[in-house]
Design a protein around this motif. Structure first.
Motif, mmCIF file in Angstrom:
data_model
loop_
_atom_site.group_PDB
_atom_site.id
_atom_site.type_symbol
_atom_site.label_atom_id
_atom_site.label_comp_id
_atom_site.label_asym_id
_atom_site.label_seq_id
_atom_site.Cartn_x
_atom_site.Cartn_y
_atom_site.Cartn_z
ATOM 1 N N ALA A 115 0.851 -1.183 0.000
ATOM 2 C CA ALA A 115 0.000 0.000 0.000
ATOM 3 C C ALA A 115 0.886 1.232 0.000
ATOM 4 O O ALA A 115 1.870 1.293 0.739
ATOM 5 C CB ALA A 115 -0.906 0.003 1.228
ATOM 6 N N SER A 167 -2.623 4.939 8.726
ATOM 7 C CA SER A 167 -2.792 3.867 7.739
ATOM 8 C C SER A 167 -3.244 2.548 8.353
ATOM 9 O O SER A 167 -3.749 1.678 7.630
ATOM 10 C CB SER A 167 -1.465 3.644 6.986
ATOM 11 O OG SER A 167 -0.443 3.240 7.882
ATOM 12 N N LEU A 171 -5.029 -1.054 6.708
ATOM 13 C CA LEU A 171 -4.164 -2.233 6.640
ATOM 14 C C LEU A 171 -4.774 -3.380 7.442
ATOM 15 O O LEU A 171 -4.784 -4.530 6.992
ATOM 16 C CB LEU A 171 -2.771 -1.894 7.176
ATOM 17 C CG LEU A 171 -1.972 -0.864 6.375
ATOM 18 C CD1 LEU A 171 -0.711 -0.473 7.128
ATOM 19 C CD2 LEU A 171 -1.619 -1.404 4.992
ATOM 20 N N HIS A 228 -5.394 -0.704 -2.623
ATOM 21 C CA HIS A 228 -3.957 -0.633 -2.399
ATOM 22 C C HIS A 228 -3.206 -0.667 -3.721
ATOM 23 O O HIS A 228 -3.742 -0.272 -4.750
ATOM 24 C CB HIS A 228 -3.494 -1.703 -1.413
ATOM 25 C CG HIS A 228 -4.229 -1.637 -0.105
ATOM 26 N ND1 HIS A 228 -4.327 -0.481 0.638
ATOM 27 C CD2 HIS A 228 -4.933 -2.581 0.585
ATOM 28 C CE1 HIS A 228 -5.043 -0.718 1.733
ATOM 29 N NE2 HIS A 228 -5.428 -1.974 1.721
ATOM 30 N N ASP A 229 -1.979 -1.153 -3.709
ATOM 31 C CA ASP A 229 -1.090 -0.951 -4.852
ATOM 32 C C ASP A 229 -0.781 -2.232 -5.614
ATOM 33 O O ASP A 229 -0.882 -2.283 -6.826
ATOM 34 C CB ASP A 229 0.205 -0.305 -4.353
ATOM 35 C CG ASP A 229 1.239 -0.132 -5.447
ATOM 36 O OD1 ASP A 229 0.955 0.616 -6.401
ATOM 37 O OD2 ASP A 229 2.313 -0.755 -5.360
#
Length: 320
Positions: A115, A167, A171, A228-229
């Protein structure tokens, strides 16, 4: 590239700290250990951005670092992490920092997702990984007062670093999530007329070889419609008929499992989906097939579906 749990990871570099292209190889002599200043005067550590590892042990919780008083936001709890080197991927940076600060063995933690907090002029990447081999952290540099496995329910009770505190809720929401992609190998191989019918076992071998890489390098979150990424799902590849003679690759890449169907491949695929979706905590499953009837069956069993073309596009991108 750095190996993590046997995986070769090639994650796109996330911008942070500077503009313009960087070297294609990390430069340890350019550690990035410097402050980056926001327009409002706030300071962030890492010329090229920073990264940290959130190691998740399902029995003990998450590994946190109690930061020394002289550090930025000293006295708070956060992840082992720090500045990325010039040209270093976020994943490599997170694992390197975790090893340097907490003695985390790279092979003991399998990445699950990453993330990114991107401020435009600086970024921080959190790499979330599952502990596959239990280990005890050790203080290996002067930046830690204490290292501790903290149960998930108790993390909020600690004085957290502001960035990690912000964050953590997002998470935490993903920590119990598991992703598996079930591949209908016969349908995927048959979608590309490259002579596979002449030697089905060899065609399956070729598919397994590229799926190894995909399992190792992961997928952009957008490709799966996730937040997220980047994600590293597990793969279960179902082989049927003559393709069952393909070489097994389970021992080489634990994230990829080969299932040899004793009979019809469709029946084995539906069985795998039912077994995976019944797991606790809930397991998110995608089935890769363009067979309409099979798609309806696995969707009824709780799987999401993606076509063979989707997978070939991901495979082609590996060599593109």
């Amino acid at each position: 590239m750095r190996g993590h749990g046997g995986a070769r990871l090639a994650v796109a570099w996330q911008a942070g700290g500077v503009s313009g292209p960087l070297d294609s190889h990390p430069d340890p002599s350019d550690s990035g250990d410097a402050w980056v200043y926001a327009p409002d005067g706030r300071q962030f550590w890492g010329t090229y951005g920073a990264a940290g590892l959130l190691a998740h042990d399902r029995t003990r919780g998450v590994l946190l670092q109690h930061r020394v008083e002289w550090s930025h936001f000293g006295g708070t709890w956060a992840l082992p992490g720090g500045a990325r080197h010039r040209g270093e991927s976020a994943v490599d940076g997170a694992y390197r920092e975790a090893a340097e600060e907490a003695g985390v063995p790279a092979e003991a933690v399998r990445p699950r997702f990453s993330a990114v907090t991107d401020l435009g002029f600086w970024s921080y990447t959190t790499v979330v990984g599952d502990v596959t081999t239990p280990f005890e952290p050790e203080i290996t540099d002067p930046e830690s007062l204490e290292l501790r496995w903290v149960p998930i329910a108790e993390v909020d009770q600690l004085p957290l670093h502001p960035g990690f505190e912000q964050s953590w809720p997002a998470l935490r929401a993903e920590l119990e999530r598991s992703e598996t992609i079930v591949v209908d190998a016969a349908n995927v191989v048959g979608a590309r007329p490259d002579g596979w019918w002449k030697d089905r076992a060899s065609a399956a071998d070729r598919l397994l070889a590229v799926l190894e890489r995909l399992a190792e390098e992961g997928l952009p979150a957008a490709a799966l419609g996730l937040e997220h990424d980047h994600w590293w799902p597990r793969f279960r590849v179902v082989l049927e008929g003559a393709a069952r003679a393909a070489d097994t690759r389970d021992a080489q890449v634990p994230e990829l499992t080969v299932v040899r169907a004793p009979g019809e491949g469709d029946e084995a695929i539906v069985h795998e989906v039912r077994e995976l979706t019944a797991r606790k905590p809930p397991h998110t499953v995608w089935t890769i097939t363009s067979d309409r009837e099979l798609r309806e069956r696995v969707e009824a069993a709780g799987s999401r579906t993606l076509g063979s073309r989707w997978l070939w596009e991901r495979i082609d991108a590996l060599s593109g």
